[in-house]
Design a protein around this motif. Sequence first.
Motif, PDB file in Angstrom:
ATOM      1  N   TYR A 121      65.209  -3.869   1.143  1.00 55.97           N
ATOM      2  CA  TYR A 121      64.138  -3.104   1.788  1.00 55.97           C
ATOM      3  C   TYR A 121      63.972  -3.608   3.224  1.00 55.97           C
ATOM      4  N   TRP A 122      63.471  -2.737   4.080  1.00 53.33           N
ATOM      5  CA  TRP A 122      63.244  -3.116   5.470  1.00 53.33           C
ATOM      6  C   TRP A 122      61.780  -2.867   5.842  1.00 53.33           C
ATOM      7  N   LEU A 123      61.328  -3.580   6.866  1.00 53.73           N
ATOM      8  CA  LEU A 123      59.948  -3.468   7.340  1.00 53.73           C
ATOM      9  C   LEU A 123      59.933  -3.639   8.854  1.00 53.73           C
ATOM     10  N   VAL A 124      59.248  -2.732   9.532  1.00 56.87           N
ATOM     11  CA  VAL A 124      59.021  -2.840  10.977  1.00 56.87           C
ATOM     12  C   VAL A 124      57.526  -2.748  11.215  1.00 56.87           C
ATOM     13  N   MET A 125      56.962  -3.769  11.855  1.00 60.11           N
ATOM     14  CA  MET A 125      55.527  -3.802  12.167  1.00 60.11           C
ATOM     15  C   MET A 125      55.339  -3.754  13.677  1.00 60.11           C
ATOM     16  N   MET A 126      54.340  -2.993  14.110  1.00 59.65           N
ATOM     17  CA  MET A 126      54.013  -2.952  15.529  1.00 59.65           C
ATOM     18  C   MET A 126      53.234  -4.232  15.859  1.00 59.65           C
ATOM     19  N   THR A 127      53.948  -5.240  16.349  1.00 66.90           N
ATOM     20  CA  THR A 127      53.366  -6.568  16.544  1.00 66.90           C
ATOM     21  C   THR A 127      52.716  -6.754  17.909  1.00 66.90           C
ATOM     22  N   SER A 128      52.844  -5.770  18.792  1.00 63.83           N
ATOM     23  CA  SER A 128      52.247  -5.872  20.125  1.00 63.83           C
ATOM     24  C   SER A 128      51.433  -4.617  20.412  1.00 63.83           C
ATOM     25  N   SER A 129      50.125  -4.771  20.518  1.00 66.69           N
ATOM     26  CA  SER A 129      49.204  -3.684  20.897  1.00 66.69           C
ATOM     27  C   SER A 129      49.254  -2.489  19.949  1.00 66.69           C
ATOM     28  N   ASN A 130      49.678  -2.705  18.702  1.00 66.15           N
ATOM     29  CA  ASN A 130      49.827  -1.613  17.736  1.00 66.15           C
ATOM     30  C   ASN A 130      50.803  -0.539  18.221  1.00 66.15           C
ATOM     31  N   ARG A 131      51.682  -0.886  19.161  1.00 58.81           N
ATOM     32  CA  ARG A 131      52.562   0.111  19.770  1.00 58.81           C
ATOM     33  C   ARG A 131      54.029  -0.303  19.775  1.00 58.81           C
ATOM     34  N   TYR A 132      54.294  -1.600  19.887  1.00 62.11           N
ATOM     35  CA  TYR A 132      55.657  -2.045  20.141  1.00 62.11           C
ATOM     36  C   TYR A 132      56.110  -3.070  19.101  1.00 62.11           C
ATOM     37  N   ALA A 133      57.420  -3.113  18.896  1.00 63.40           N
ATOM     38  CA  ALA A 133      58.036  -4.108  18.005  1.00 63.40           C
ATOM     39  C   ALA A 133      59.418  -4.442  18.555  1.00 63.40           C
ATOM     40  N   ASN A 134      59.897  -5.656  18.231  1.00 60.51           N
ATOM     41  CA  ASN A 134      61.210  -6.066  18.744  1.00 60.51           C
ATOM     42  C   ASN A 134      62.130  -6.625  17.654  1.00 60.51           C
ATOM     43  N   TYR A 135      61.770  -6.386  16.389  1.00 60.89           N
ATOM     44  CA  TYR A 135      62.666  -6.820  15.313  1.00 60.89           C
ATOM     45  C   TYR A 135      62.411  -5.999  14.052  1.00 60.89           C
ATOM     46  N   VAL A 136      63.396  -6.021  13.161  1.00 58.55           N
ATOM     47  CA  VAL A 136      63.263  -5.433  11.829  1.00 58.55           C
ATOM     48  C   VAL A 136      63.361  -6.574  10.818  1.00 58.55           C
ATOM     49  N   ARG A 137      62.487  -6.575   9.829  1.00 61.43           N
ATOM     50  CA  ARG A 137      62.436  -7.637   8.830  1.00 61.43           C
ATOM     51  C   ARG A 137      63.038  -7.121   7.523  1.00 61.43           C
ATOM     52  N   LEU A 138      63.907  -7.920   6.901  1.00 59.90           N
ATOM     53  CA  LEU A 138      64.654  -7.485   5.728  1.00 59.90           C
ATOM     54  C   LEU A 138      64.254  -8.277   4.485  1.00 59.90           C
ATOM     55  N   TYR A 139      64.285  -7.605   3.340  1.00 55.58           N
ATOM     56  CA  TYR A 139      63.962  -8.209   2.047  1.00 55.58           C
ATOM     57  C   TYR A 139      65.063  -7.847   1.046  1.00 55.58           C
ATOM     58  N   SER A 140      65.440  -8.809   0.232  1.00 57.65           N
ATOM     59  CA  SER A 140      66.572  -8.594  -0.683  1.00 57.65           C
ATOM     60  C   SER A 140      66.211  -7.752  -1.896  1.00 57.65           C
ATOM     61  N   SER A 141      64.928  -7.514  -2.137  1.00 56.31           N
ATOM     62  CA  SER A 141      64.504  -6.718  -3.291  1.00 56.31           C
ATOM     63  C   SER A 141      63.063  -6.285  -3.097  1.00 56.31           C
ATOM     64  N   LEU A 142      62.622  -5.373  -3.956  1.00 54.97           N
ATOM     65  CA  LEU A 142      61.233  -4.933  -3.912  1.00 54.97           C
ATOM     66  C   LEU A 142      60.289  -6.077  -4.261  1.00 54.97           C
ATOM     67  N   SER A 143      60.668  -6.896  -5.236  1.00 58.10           N
ATOM     68  CA  SER A 143      59.813  -8.019  -5.629  1.00 58.10           C
ATOM     69  C   SER A 143      59.663  -9.015  -4.479  1.00 58.10           C
ATOM     70  N   SER A 144      60.743  -9.217  -3.706  1.00 55.00           N
ATOM     71  CA  SER A 144      60.664 -10.112  -2.542  1.00 55.00           C
ATOM     72  C   SER A 144      59.670  -9.583  -1.523  1.00 55.00           C
ATOM     73  N   LEU A 145      59.676  -8.273  -1.318  1.00 54.72           N
ATOM     74  CA  LEU A 145      58.752  -7.660  -0.366  1.00 54.72           C
ATOM     75  C   LEU A 145      57.313  -7.795  -0.857  1.00 54.72           C
ATOM     76  N   ILE A 146      57.098  -7.607  -2.170  1.00 49.96           N
ATOM     77  CA  ILE A 146      55.749  -7.656  -2.729  1.00 49.96           C
ATOM     78  C   ILE A 146      55.166  -9.061  -2.635  1.00 49.96           C
ATOM     79  N   VAL A 147      55.978 -10.070  -2.981  1.00 48.90           N
ATOM     80  CA  VAL A 147      55.466 -11.448  -2.944  1.00 48.90           C
ATOM     81  C   VAL A 147      55.554 -12.044  -1.541  1.00 48.90           C
TER      82      VAL A 147
END
Length: 460
Positions: free
Chosen positions: A228-254
């Motif tokens: 699974y992948w996740l992108v969060m707007m980490t600057s001013s609710n507008r911008y991001a500079n990385y994508v965060r990866l998780y090896s499974s749904l359970s990894s993302l949940i915990v």
Amino acid sequence: MKLYVILLLCALFTIIQQASSQNKCTCELTNSEKAFPHDKLSTVEGNASKCNSNITPQKTLELESLLLGLERRLPQLQEDVSMLEMEDDGELYAVLSLYVIENELLEIKQLIDRLNSTTKAHQGLTADTTEQLKNLRAEMQKLETYDTMQVVKGQQDNKHLNSELQRCKNGPLPTTQPTQPLHGKCPHGQFRNITGPRVYTAGEYPGSYAYGAWGRDPKPAVGKESWYWLVMMTSSNRYANYVRLYSSLSSLIVGVSAPGNVEINPSNPTTNTIQGPNVVLYGEALYYNCYNQDAVCRFNLTTKTITTLQLPKGTRFNSKGNFCHLDECYPFTDLDLATDESGVWVIYTTSQDYGNLVLSKVEEDEPMTLGQTWHTSVYKQGVSNTFMACGVLYATRYVNKTMEEIFYAFDTTTGVERFNVGVFINKMSPNIYSLNYSPVDQMLHAYCDSYMVSYKVLFW
């Protein structure tokens, strides 16, 4: 003579005044009823409100999400153990497999620990709520004794009689008609409904980043099918500079990101960083609105290279063509990237289209090219979000804090538009900032005020 008359008149006036004062009547009112305890009613109302705030759908969904993560994780562990048993390679790969299994067991343990703590918390909440409800019931029964004229009881009886009368007038209850299928071809059948939520989690950063997006890669690399992948707007609710990866749904949940971040640029914001929450991952590449441009950027996670696709002249960008509802607009949502069974799409608007939605297919060539384009008759600022499924564009609108409606559909196969789809999404938070459909498992992934929520898309 005149003096005599005046004296008589004065005497008469005095007699009248005395008679009037003697005829006045005063009464003392003694109320036999007990004074209504307004303070007790306020206390009961406060306790009821507190009880409602403690028991929320989110608490149930948290438990269901953890169970779903565990359900998905156990078969993967079983498969890896089976592969280890079959390996005979001079112990080289067996050691690596053992290391992988050790990590998987650690994740499962963390998941079970979260389940145990959540279950204990829910048990305590259930016991406490049960006791509160008993007390509230007893207090309300006491308060009912003050209704000596049975006004409340009469109102309840009248309400019941009115409902029975309406039922008699209307005859048998009407049967709800199923949503009419759209034309077009889909390997899963026709789109009918949305159920859920199936997953509801705050992930690693609860409440930290209101805007973002998440989901699965519909065209993953070998070995990354469950990522699974996740992108969060980490600057001013507008911008991001990385994508965060998780090896499974359970990894993302915990909240355990084993692969970690794949960085686009060390600075944020700057050239080629992400602008706006409407991003997708497809074929090991992230597609998003280029920073400060009316263009689509594609960031290859493997080679770390970036290519851009210029959109037509007049495309609105830099928060001039946002998704909106009556109360607010979602900033920097000018470009919405979407995926479905056929690949990547971009939804936007132009000055030539007077603010109506425009849909274009993004071809995966090198460099990227803009494929076929469709022009719709739905005004973008009357839309809160869009997604694609089986070549059909769906648009949503804000109904209230707990409900969103999929009201519009445009079929790219037939060119048919519909404004009466009438499928409702139960929201866990007032705002949905991104919607991503996953053709891998027919799930709709929503990012809502820092929470990750998913729904099952039903076809038949």
